[in-house]
Design a protein around this motif. Structure first.
Motif, PDB file in Angstrom:
ATOM      1  N   LEU A 178      41.820  47.200 108.800  1.00 48.10           N
ATOM      2  CA  LEU A 178      41.418  47.408 110.191  1.00 48.10           C
ATOM      3  C   LEU A 178      41.137  46.074 110.880  1.00 48.10           C
ATOM      4  CD1 LEU A 178      39.051  50.518 109.945  1.00 48.10           C
ATOM      5  CD2 LEU A 178      41.185  50.385 111.236  1.00 48.10           C
ATOM      6  N   ILE A 179      40.508  45.159 110.157  1.00 46.09           N
ATOM      7  CA  ILE A 179      40.154  43.865 110.746  1.00 46.09           C
ATOM      8  C   ILE A 179      41.370  42.953 110.874  1.00 46.09           C
ATOM      9  CG2 ILE A 179      38.836  41.739 110.391  1.00 46.09           C
ATOM     10  CD1 ILE A 179      36.675  43.456 109.043  1.00 46.09           C
ATOM     11  N   PHE A 180      42.068  42.748 109.769  1.00 48.69           N
ATOM     12  CA  PHE A 180      43.127  41.733 109.752  1.00 48.69           C
ATOM     13  C   PHE A 180      44.464  42.244 110.288  1.00 48.69           C
ATOM     14  CE2 PHE A 180      40.112  40.063 106.651  1.00 48.69           C
ATOM     15  CZ  PHE A 180      40.046  38.736 107.038  1.00 48.69           C
ATOM     16  N   ARG A 181      44.807  43.484 110.018  1.00 46.24           N
ATOM     17  CA  ARG A 181      46.088  43.995 110.482  1.00 46.24           C
ATOM     18  C   ARG A 181      45.952  44.706 111.834  1.00 46.24           C
ATOM     19  NH1 ARG A 181      46.892  40.942 106.373  1.00 46.24           N
ATOM     20  NH2 ARG A 181      45.572  42.307 105.130  1.00 46.24           N
ATOM     21  N   PHE A 182      45.117  45.737 111.898  1.00 44.63           N
ATOM     22  CA  PHE A 182      45.040  46.551 113.110  1.00 44.63           C
ATOM     23  C   PHE A 182      44.475  45.762 114.287  1.00 44.63           C
ATOM     24  CE2 PHE A 182      43.197  49.802 115.906  1.00 44.63           C
ATOM     25  CZ  PHE A 182      44.276  50.662 116.032  1.00 44.63           C
ATOM     26  N   ALA A 183      43.375  45.041 114.052  1.00 48.91           N
ATOM     27  CA  ALA A 183      42.718  44.319 115.144  1.00 48.91           C
ATOM     28  C   ALA A 183      43.383  42.973 115.418  1.00 48.91           C
ATOM     29  CB  ALA A 183      41.239  44.130 114.823  1.00 48.91           C
ATOM     30  N   ALA A 184      43.388  42.096 114.418  1.00 48.60           N
ATOM     31  CA  ALA A 184      43.893  40.736 114.636  1.00 48.60           C
ATOM     32  C   ALA A 184      45.409  40.704 114.826  1.00 48.60           C
ATOM     33  CB  ALA A 184      43.484  39.845 113.464  1.00 48.60           C
ATOM     34  N   LEU A 185      46.131  41.161 113.835  1.00 43.98           N
ATOM     35  CA  LEU A 185      47.595  41.097 113.893  1.00 43.98           C
ATOM     36  C   LEU A 185      48.163  42.032 114.960  1.00 43.98           C
ATOM     37  CD1 LEU A 185      50.250  40.036 112.633  1.00 43.98           C
ATOM     38  CD2 LEU A 185      50.134  41.957 111.036  1.00 43.98           C
ATOM     39  N   GLY A 186      47.712  43.270 114.956  1.00 45.72           N
ATOM     40  CA  GLY A 186      48.281  44.267 115.861  1.00 45.72           C
ATOM     41  C   GLY A 186      48.061  43.956 117.323  1.00 45.72           C
ATOM     42  N   ARG A 187      46.840  43.576 117.674  1.00 43.72           N
ATOM     43  CA  ARG A 187      46.529  43.314 119.082  1.00 43.72           C
ATOM     44  C   ARG A 187      47.333  42.126 119.615  1.00 43.72           C
ATOM     45  NH1 ARG A 187      42.251  46.492 121.543  1.00 43.72           N
ATOM     46  NH2 ARG A 187      42.207  48.275 120.131  1.00 43.72           N
ATOM     47  N   VAL A 188      47.364  41.046 118.857  1.00 40.05           N
ATOM     48  CA  VAL A 188      48.089  39.855 119.317  1.00 40.05           C
ATOM     49  C   VAL A 188      49.592  40.108 119.325  1.00 40.05           C
ATOM     50  CG1 VAL A 188      48.524  37.405 118.894  1.00 40.05           C
ATOM     51  CG2 VAL A 188      46.250  38.355 118.463  1.00 40.05           C
ATOM     52  N   HIS A 189      50.078  40.842 118.334  1.00 42.39           N
ATOM     53  CA  HIS A 189      51.515  41.122 118.272  1.00 42.39           C
ATOM     54  C   HIS A 189      51.970  41.958 119.464  1.00 42.39           C
ATOM     55  CE1 HIS A 189      55.267  43.008 116.668  1.00 42.39           C
ATOM     56  NE2 HIS A 189      55.457  41.771 116.284  1.00 42.39           N
ATOM     57  N   ARG A 190      51.119  42.871 119.908  1.00 40.33           N
ATOM     58  CA  ARG A 190      51.473  43.663 121.089  1.00 40.33           C
ATOM     59  C   ARG A 190      51.548  42.782 122.337  1.00 40.33           C
ATOM     60  NH1 ARG A 190      48.771  47.802 118.275  1.00 40.33           N
ATOM     61  NH2 ARG A 190      46.704  47.149 118.966  1.00 40.33           N
ATOM     62  N   LEU A 191      50.680  41.786 122.425  1.00 43.21           N
ATOM     63  CA  LEU A 191      50.732  40.855 123.553  1.00 43.21           C
ATOM     64  C   LEU A 191      52.026  40.037 123.521  1.00 43.21           C
ATOM     65  CD1 LEU A 191      47.049  39.518 123.627  1.00 43.21           C
ATOM     66  CD2 LEU A 191      48.116  41.140 125.203  1.00 43.21           C
ATOM     67  N   ILE A 192      52.433  39.649 122.321  1.00 45.70           N
ATOM     68  CA  ILE A 192      53.685  38.892 122.179  1.00 45.70           C
ATOM     69  C   ILE A 192      54.867  39.741 122.624  1.00 45.70           C
ATOM     70  CG2 ILE A 192      55.267  37.848 120.508  1.00 45.70           C
ATOM     71  CD1 ILE A 192      52.819  36.988 118.893  1.00 45.70           C
ATOM     72  N   ASN A 193      54.898  40.986 122.186  1.00 44.77           N
ATOM     73  CA  ASN A 193      56.008  41.873 122.546  1.00 44.77           C
ATOM     74  C   ASN A 193      56.042  42.182 124.037  1.00 44.77           C
ATOM     75  OD1 ASN A 193      57.161  42.101 120.023  1.00 44.77           O
ATOM     76  ND2 ASN A 193      56.015  43.932 119.463  1.00 44.77           N
ATOM     77  N   ALA A 194      54.858  42.189 124.663  1.00 44.54           N
ATOM     78  CA  ALA A 194      54.789  42.506 126.092  1.00 44.54           C
ATOM     79  C   ALA A 194      55.110  41.306 126.978  1.00 44.54           C
ATOM     80  CB  ALA A 194      53.399  43.039 126.437  1.00 44.54           C
ATOM     81  N   SER A 195      55.246  40.133 126.385  1.00 40.59           N
ATOM     82  CA  SER A 195      55.510  38.921 127.162  1.00 40.59           C
ATOM     83  C   SER A 195      56.974  38.860 127.593  1.00 40.59           C
ATOM     84  CB  SER A 195      55.163  37.684 126.334  1.00 40.59           C
ATOM     85  OG  SER A 195      56.068  37.540 125.251  1.00 40.59           O
ATOM     86  N   ASN A 196      57.273  37.897 128.455  1.00 36.72           N
ATOM     87  CA  ASN A 196      58.638  37.707 128.950  1.00 36.72           C
ATOM     88  C   ASN A 196      59.409  36.664 128.145  1.00 36.72           C
ATOM     89  OD1 ASN A 196      58.300  39.568 131.098  1.00 36.72           O
ATOM     90  ND2 ASN A 196      57.258  37.990 132.317  1.00 36.72           N
ATOM     91  N   LEU A 197      58.923  36.344 126.979  1.00 38.22           N
ATOM     92  CA  LEU A 197      59.580  35.350 126.138  1.00 38.22           C
ATOM     93  C   LEU A 197      60.893  35.892 125.588  1.00 38.22           C
ATOM     94  CD1 LEU A 197      56.469  34.113 124.121  1.00 38.22           C
ATOM     95  CD2 LEU A 197      57.600  32.922 126.009  1.00 38.22           C
ATOM     96  N   SER A 198      61.734  34.984 125.157  1.00 37.07           N
ATOM     97  CA  SER A 198      63.005  35.385 124.556  1.00 37.07           C
ATOM     98  C   SER A 198      62.750  36.033 123.197  1.00 37.07           C
ATOM     99  CB  SER A 198      63.916  34.168 124.382  1.00 37.07           C
ATOM    100  OG  SER A 198      63.348  33.259 123.451  1.00 37.07           O
ATOM    101  N   ILE A 199      63.749  36.748 122.706  1.00 42.88           N
ATOM    102  CA  ILE A 199      63.610  37.421 121.409  1.00 42.88           C
ATOM    103  C   ILE A 199      63.348  36.407 120.301  1.00 42.88           C
ATOM    104  CG2 ILE A 199      64.823  38.803 119.682  1.00 42.88           C
ATOM    105  CD1 ILE A 199      66.272  40.217 121.929  1.00 42.88           C
ATOM    106  N   GLY A 200      64.024  35.264 120.386  1.00 40.90           N
ATOM    107  CA  GLY A 200      63.831  34.228 119.372  1.00 40.90           C
ATOM    108  C   GLY A 200      62.413  33.699 119.345  1.00 40.90           C
ATOM    109  N   ARG A 201      61.851  33.450 120.526  1.00 39.48           N
ATOM    110  CA  ARG A 201      60.483  32.936 120.589  1.00 39.48           C
ATOM    111  C   ARG A 201      59.474  33.994 120.160  1.00 39.48           C
ATOM    112  NH1 ARG A 201      59.897  29.025 125.947  1.00 39.48           N
ATOM    113  NH2 ARG A 201      61.376  27.423 125.226  1.00 39.48           N
TER     114      ARG A 201
END
Length: 229
Positions: A140-163
Motif C-alpha cells: 500500500l505504501i510503496f506500490r499503491f501510494a508512492a509508485l501508483g500515484r506518481v505513475h498516474r501523473l506521468i501517464n496523464a502528462s503530455n510527454l512523449s511515450i519514450g519519456r
C-alpha cells in the motif's frame, strides 16, 4: 450531489469505525492468550495503519475483494507460485553470498523469524505478520501510494511515450531503492530487497495491487517455511 458525497463519506467513516473497534477488541482479547506482546502489538499496529491508508485512499473491503476477484483463480495461483519462485531465488542468492563471506543479516528493524519459538496463538500472529499484514502494508505504501500515484501523473502528462517510459523506469528504480533502504539490510541483502521490489513494482503496474501483494506474501511465506524446517 454534495449530500450524496457526504452520505458516502459518513458511511465510509462508520465502516472504518467498526473496523477499528474490532481491532481494539481483538487486541484486548488476544492479549490474554499470547506470551509475546511484541508480535501482538506489531500485527495490530500494522492492521491499524492499513486501515488508515485504506481510509485515506477510500478503498473499501468490497472494492478490494472485487479487484482480487477480477484476477481470477488462474492468475491468483500463478502469482502465488511466482512469489515462491522469487523466494527461492532470493534464498539461493543469500546462501551463495554467505558462502562468499558476505554478511546477509536482515536489518535491525526486521522481524527475526528464527528468534521466535512461537507456539499456539503466537505462531498464528507471527504467520499473520509475515504473510499478510506486513506485505499488504508495504505494498500500500510503496506500490499503491508512492509508485501508483506518481505513475498516474506521468501517464496523464503530455510527454512523449519514450519519456513516459523512461520516467516510469526511473520511478520503479527510486521506489525500489527506498523499499530496500527501508528494510535497513546488510549491503549484500540490499540486492534481495531491491530485486524483489522491482518485480513487485512491475507486477503492480501491469496487473494491479493484488498481484504485488500476492507475490510479496507468497515470497514471505516461502521464507517462513524454510526457516521453520
Amino acid at each position: 450531489m454534495k449530500m450524496e458525497q457526504n452520505h458516502g463519506y459518513l458511511k465510509h467513516l462508520k465502516l472504518f469505525g467498526a473496523f477499528y473497534l474490532v481491532v481494539l477488541l481483538s487486541y484486548l482479547t488476544l492479549g490474554r492468550f499470547t506470551d509475546n506482546r511484541h508480535i501482538l502489538e506489531l500485527v495490530t499496529g500494522q492492521i491499524a495503519l492499513i486501515g488508515v491508508l485504506l481510509l485515506l485512499f477510500k478503498v473499501t473491503p468490497g472494492g478490494a475483494a472485487a479487484a482480487l476477484a477480477r484476477m481470477g483463480l488462474y492468475k491468483t495461483l500463478l502469482f502465488i507460485a511466482g512469489g515462491f519462485v522469487l523466494g527461492a531465488i532470493n534464498r539461493y542468492y543469500l546462501e551463495y553470498a554467505a558462502k562468499q563471506g558476505f554478511a546477509v543479516q536482515p536489518g535491525d528493524n526486521q522481524l527475526k523469524i528464527n528468534s521466535f519459538d512461537a507456539r499456539g496463538i503466537d505462531f498464528v500472529l507471527l504467520v499473520a505478520v509475515i504473510t499478510v499484514t506486513a506485505p499488504l502494508l508495504e505494498e500500500l505504501i510503496f506500490r499503491f501510494a508512492a509508485l501508483g500515484r506518481v505513475h498516474r501523473l506521468i501517464n496523464a502528462s503530455n510527454l512523449s511515450i519514450g519519456r513516459k517510459g523512461a520516467l516510469s523506469a526511473a520511478l520503479v528504480f527510486v521506489v525500489s531503492i527506498l523499499f530496500a533502504l527501508a528494510h535497513a539490510p546488510s549491503p549484500a541483502t540490499l540486492a534481495v530487497y531491491f530485486f524483489s521490489s522491482v518485480i513487485y513494482s512491475l507486477s503492480y503496474l501491469k496487473y494491479g495491487l493484488p498481484a504485488a501483494v500476492l507475490l510479496h506474501s507468497a515470497g514471505n511465506a516461502f521464507s517462513l517455511l524454510i526457516a521453520s524446517l
